[in-house]
Design a protein around this motif. Sequence first.
Motif, PDB file in Angstrom:
ATOM      1  N   SER A  44       0.848  -1.036   0.082  1.00 15.18           N
ATOM      2  CA  SER A  44       0.201  -0.084   0.144  1.00 15.18           C
ATOM      3  C   SER A  44       0.833   1.300   0.118  1.00 15.18           C
ATOM      4  O   SER A  44       0.610   2.142  -0.605  1.00 15.18           O
ATOM      5  CB  SER A  44      -1.055   0.098   1.093  1.00 15.18           C
ATOM      6  N   ASN A  45       1.994   1.294   0.719  1.00 16.66           N
ATOM      7  CA  ASN A  45       2.961   2.404   0.687  1.00 16.66           C
ATOM      8  C   ASN A  45       4.410   1.808   0.534  1.00 16.66           C
ATOM      9  O   ASN A  45       5.014   1.634   1.652  1.00 16.66           O
ATOM     10  CB  ASN A  45       2.812   2.987   2.026  1.00 16.66           C
ATOM     11  N   PRO A  46       4.723   1.318  -0.528  1.00 21.29           N
ATOM     12  CA  PRO A  46       5.683   0.672  -0.950  1.00 21.29           C
ATOM     13  C   PRO A  46       7.073   1.542  -0.759  1.00 21.29           C
ATOM     14  O   PRO A  46       6.926   2.765  -0.913  1.00 21.29           O
ATOM     15  CB  PRO A  46       5.510   0.206  -2.414  1.00 21.29           C
ATOM     16  N   ILE A  47       8.109   0.735  -0.168  1.00 18.78           N
ATOM     17  CA  ILE A  47       9.182   1.782   0.024  1.00 18.78           C
ATOM     18  C   ILE A  47      10.553   1.018  -0.675  1.00 18.78           C
ATOM     19  O   ILE A  47      11.643   1.502  -1.040  1.00 18.78           O
ATOM     20  CB  ILE A  47       9.834   1.887   1.484  1.00 18.78           C
ATOM     21  N   ALA A  48      10.093  -0.192  -1.334  1.00 18.44           N
ATOM     22  CA  ALA A  48      11.122  -1.110  -2.335  1.00 18.44           C
ATOM     23  C   ALA A  48      10.488  -1.914  -3.082  1.00 18.44           C
ATOM     24  O   ALA A  48       9.273  -2.255  -2.798  1.00 18.44           O
ATOM     25  CB  ALA A  48      12.414  -1.547  -1.265  1.00 18.44           C
ATOM     26  N   SER A  49      11.371  -2.454  -3.968  1.00 17.07           N
ATOM     27  CA  SER A  49      10.662  -3.360  -4.672  1.00 17.07           C
ATOM     28  C   SER A  49      11.393  -4.620  -4.946  1.00 17.07           C
ATOM     29  O   SER A  49      12.715  -4.587  -5.032  1.00 17.07           O
ATOM     30  CB  SER A  49      10.417  -3.105  -6.578  1.00 17.07           C
TER      31      SER A  49
ATOM     32  N   GLY B 251       4.634  -7.678   3.317  1.00 12.67           N
ATOM     33  CA  GLY B 251       4.140  -7.212   4.635  1.00 12.67           C
ATOM     34  C   GLY B 251       5.132  -5.941   5.245  1.00 12.67           C
ATOM     35  O   GLY B 251       4.577  -5.466   5.972  1.00 12.67           O
ATOM     36  N   ASN B 252       6.168  -6.027   4.517  1.00  6.41           N
ATOM     37  CA  ASN B 252       7.163  -5.007   5.103  1.00  6.41           C
ATOM     38  C   ASN B 252       7.247  -3.934   4.230  1.00  6.41           C
ATOM     39  O   ASN B 252       8.355  -3.162   3.939  1.00  6.41           O
ATOM     40  CB  ASN B 252       8.524  -5.576   5.452  1.00  6.41           C
ATOM     41  N   GLY B 253       6.341  -3.544   3.550  1.00  8.04           N
ATOM     42  CA  GLY B 253       6.399  -2.588   2.295  1.00  8.04           C
ATOM     43  C   GLY B 253       7.173  -2.589   1.068  1.00  8.04           C
ATOM     44  O   GLY B 253       7.604  -1.866   0.640  1.00  8.04           O
ATOM     45  N   ILE B 254       7.086  -3.845   0.610  1.00  5.33           N
ATOM     46  CA  ILE B 254       7.861  -4.163  -0.505  1.00  5.33           C
ATOM     47  C   ILE B 254       7.042  -4.678  -1.675  1.00  5.33           C
ATOM     48  O   ILE B 254       6.374  -5.631  -1.502  1.00  5.33           O
ATOM     49  CB  ILE B 254       9.095  -5.207  -0.283  1.00  5.33           C
ATOM     50  N   ASN B 255       7.091  -4.080  -2.685  1.00  5.39           N
ATOM     51  CA  ASN B 255       6.335  -4.560  -3.866  1.00  5.39           C
ATOM     52  C   ASN B 255       6.928  -5.817  -4.451  1.00  5.39           C
ATOM     53  O   ASN B 255       8.256  -5.844  -4.512  1.00  5.39           O
ATOM     54  CB  ASN B 255       6.309  -3.603  -5.106  1.00  5.39           C
ATOM     55  N   VAL B 256       6.365  -6.927  -4.816  1.00  6.56           N
ATOM     56  CA  VAL B 256       7.030  -8.179  -5.112  1.00  6.56           C
ATOM     57  C   VAL B 256       6.604  -8.680  -6.744  1.00  6.56           C
ATOM     58  O   VAL B 256       5.278  -8.530  -6.665  1.00  6.56           O
ATOM     59  CB  VAL B 256       6.784  -9.303  -4.251  1.00  6.56           C
ATOM     60  N   ILE B 257       7.233  -8.817  -7.498  1.00  4.25           N
ATOM     61  CA  ILE B 257       6.820  -9.554  -9.006  1.00  4.25           C
ATOM     62  C   ILE B 257       7.785 -10.823  -8.998  1.00  4.25           C
ATOM     63  O   ILE B 257       8.831 -10.652  -9.042  1.00  4.25           O
ATOM     64  CB  ILE B 257       6.808  -8.413 -10.011  1.00  4.25           C
TER      65      ILE B 257
ATOM     66  N   TYR C 211       7.504   1.816 -10.457  1.00  2.39           N
ATOM     67  CA  TYR C 211       7.154   2.499  -9.241  1.00  2.39           C
ATOM     68  C   TYR C 211       8.318   3.418  -8.692  1.00  2.39           C
ATOM     69  O   TYR C 211       8.246   4.067  -7.797  1.00  2.39           O
ATOM     70  CB  TYR C 211       7.154   1.229  -8.077  1.00  2.39           C
ATOM     71  N   GLY C 212       9.351   3.439  -9.406  1.00  5.94           N
ATOM     72  CA  GLY C 212      10.657   4.424  -9.120  1.00  5.94           C
ATOM     73  C   GLY C 212      11.064   4.169  -7.765  1.00  5.94           C
ATOM     74  O   GLY C 212      11.669   5.103  -7.287  1.00  5.94           O
ATOM     75  N   LEU C 213      11.133   2.828  -7.673  1.00  3.09           N
ATOM     76  CA  LEU C 213      11.791   2.686  -6.043  1.00  3.09           C
ATOM     77  C   LEU C 213      12.975   1.546  -6.617  1.00  3.09           C
ATOM     78  O   LEU C 213      13.149   0.988  -7.557  1.00  3.09           O
ATOM     79  CB  LEU C 213      10.708   1.768  -5.416  1.00  3.09           C
TER      80      LEU C 213
ATOM     81  N   VAL D 253      16.891 -11.417   4.864  1.00  2.00           N
ATOM     82  CA  VAL D 253      16.712 -10.826   3.437  1.00  2.00           C
ATOM     83  C   VAL D 253      15.847  -9.566   3.536  1.00  2.00           C
ATOM     84  O   VAL D 253      16.337  -8.876   2.579  1.00  2.00           O
ATOM     85  CB  VAL D 253      15.953 -12.253   2.564  1.00  2.00           C
ATOM     86  N   THR D 254      14.842  -9.627   4.118  1.00  2.32           N
ATOM     87  CA  THR D 254      13.945  -8.351   4.177  1.00  2.32           C
ATOM     88  C   THR D 254      14.888  -7.234   4.723  1.00  2.32           C
ATOM     89  O   THR D 254      14.743  -6.070   4.101  1.00  2.32           O
ATOM     90  CB  THR D 254      12.936  -8.389   4.988  1.00  2.32           C
ATOM     91  N   ALA D 255      15.637  -7.456   5.756  1.00  7.10           N
ATOM     92  CA  ALA D 255      16.494  -6.195   6.161  1.00  7.10           C
ATOM     93  C   ALA D 255      17.552  -5.857   5.261  1.00  7.10           C
ATOM     94  O   ALA D 255      17.831  -4.584   5.159  1.00  7.10           O
ATOM     95  CB  ALA D 255      17.256  -6.916   7.516  1.00  7.10           C
ATOM     96  N   PHE D 256      18.070  -6.912   4.475  1.00  5.92           N
ATOM     97  CA  PHE D 256      18.998  -6.489   3.335  1.00  5.92           C
ATOM     98  C   PHE D 256      18.315  -5.574   2.225  1.00  5.92           C
ATOM     99  O   PHE D 256      19.031  -4.652   1.844  1.00  5.92           O
ATOM    100  CB  PHE D 256      19.700  -7.682   2.911  1.00  5.92           C
ATOM    101  N   VAL D 257      17.232  -6.004   1.908  1.00  7.74           N
ATOM    102  CA  VAL D 257      16.516  -5.395   1.002  1.00  7.74           C
ATOM    103  C   VAL D 257      16.193  -3.819   1.297  1.00  7.74           C
ATOM    104  O   VAL D 257      16.354  -2.814   0.449  1.00  7.74           O
ATOM    105  CB  VAL D 257      15.176  -5.917   0.687  1.00  7.74           C
ATOM    106  N   LEU D 258      15.868  -3.658   2.815  1.00 12.06           N
ATOM    107  CA  LEU D 258      15.419  -2.381   3.004  1.00 12.06           C
ATOM    108  C   LEU D 258      16.617  -1.547   3.658  1.00 12.06           C
ATOM    109  O   LEU D 258      16.236  -0.245   3.635  1.00 12.06           O
ATOM    110  CB  LEU D 258      14.551  -2.597   4.185  1.00 12.06           C
ATOM    111  N   ARG D 259      17.808  -1.918   3.738  1.00 10.09           N
ATOM    112  CA  ARG D 259      18.699  -1.269   4.557  1.00 10.09           C
ATOM    113  C   ARG D 259      19.253  -0.189   3.233  1.00 10.09           C
ATOM    114  O   ARG D 259      19.160  -0.228   2.326  1.00 10.09           O
ATOM    115  CB  ARG D 259      19.928  -2.031   4.927  1.00 10.09           C
TER     116      ARG D 259
END
Length: 209
Positions: A8-13, A36-42, A76-78, A203-209
Amino acid sequence: MTIRLEASNPIASVLFAAGAGGNPERHAPLLRHLHGNGINVIAPVFERFASPSPSPDVLLGRAATLNAALQELAAYGLPVTGIGHSIGATLLLAIAGGQLYTGPGNALPIAVDQQLKKLVLFAPPTGYFNAPGALVQVTGEIQAWGGRRDVITPAAQLDLLAGANVRIVEDGGHFSFMNELPPGITDTITDRPKFLDELAQEVTAFVLR
């Protein structure tokens, strides 16, 4: 078919690339955790490889599908992280700039896309890049996972990934990184729920850092 999880409010993809079986649903809890941690997934769905040695045309077809999904994420520009298992990880390495070879001197012309800023690679078969300079154009951060008991892509294959953050799972096998194991496979990790939960968090922490 493609799995799409839009936050809903993505911060990464994340672009997810499944292994030879082609079904990202076997990693569904990981994909949902990312979402669930704000990441778009395809995550494109592929047909299972008919042979343990996929042809160049089959590899090029999968790579083209992954590149198309990457273009979709670009809207998405992320920042985009590629996450892949086994041959899926190999194809992401190629898209990120690695020169993939199907044999001596047989370079596969996979389109490179510099939008992949990070890679998470589960049990990647790096033999496809065993040529001088094959990985010099891969400049993003890499978190690479291998299993000490993996007899399909032994953990030693990660040695080719210079500069990567390498994680070796001592009791892990080739399929340990899948939430749902393939038919007939028994994992070497005894407490799979704990391992997979910790894997998703790292993995999620690595994506978001």
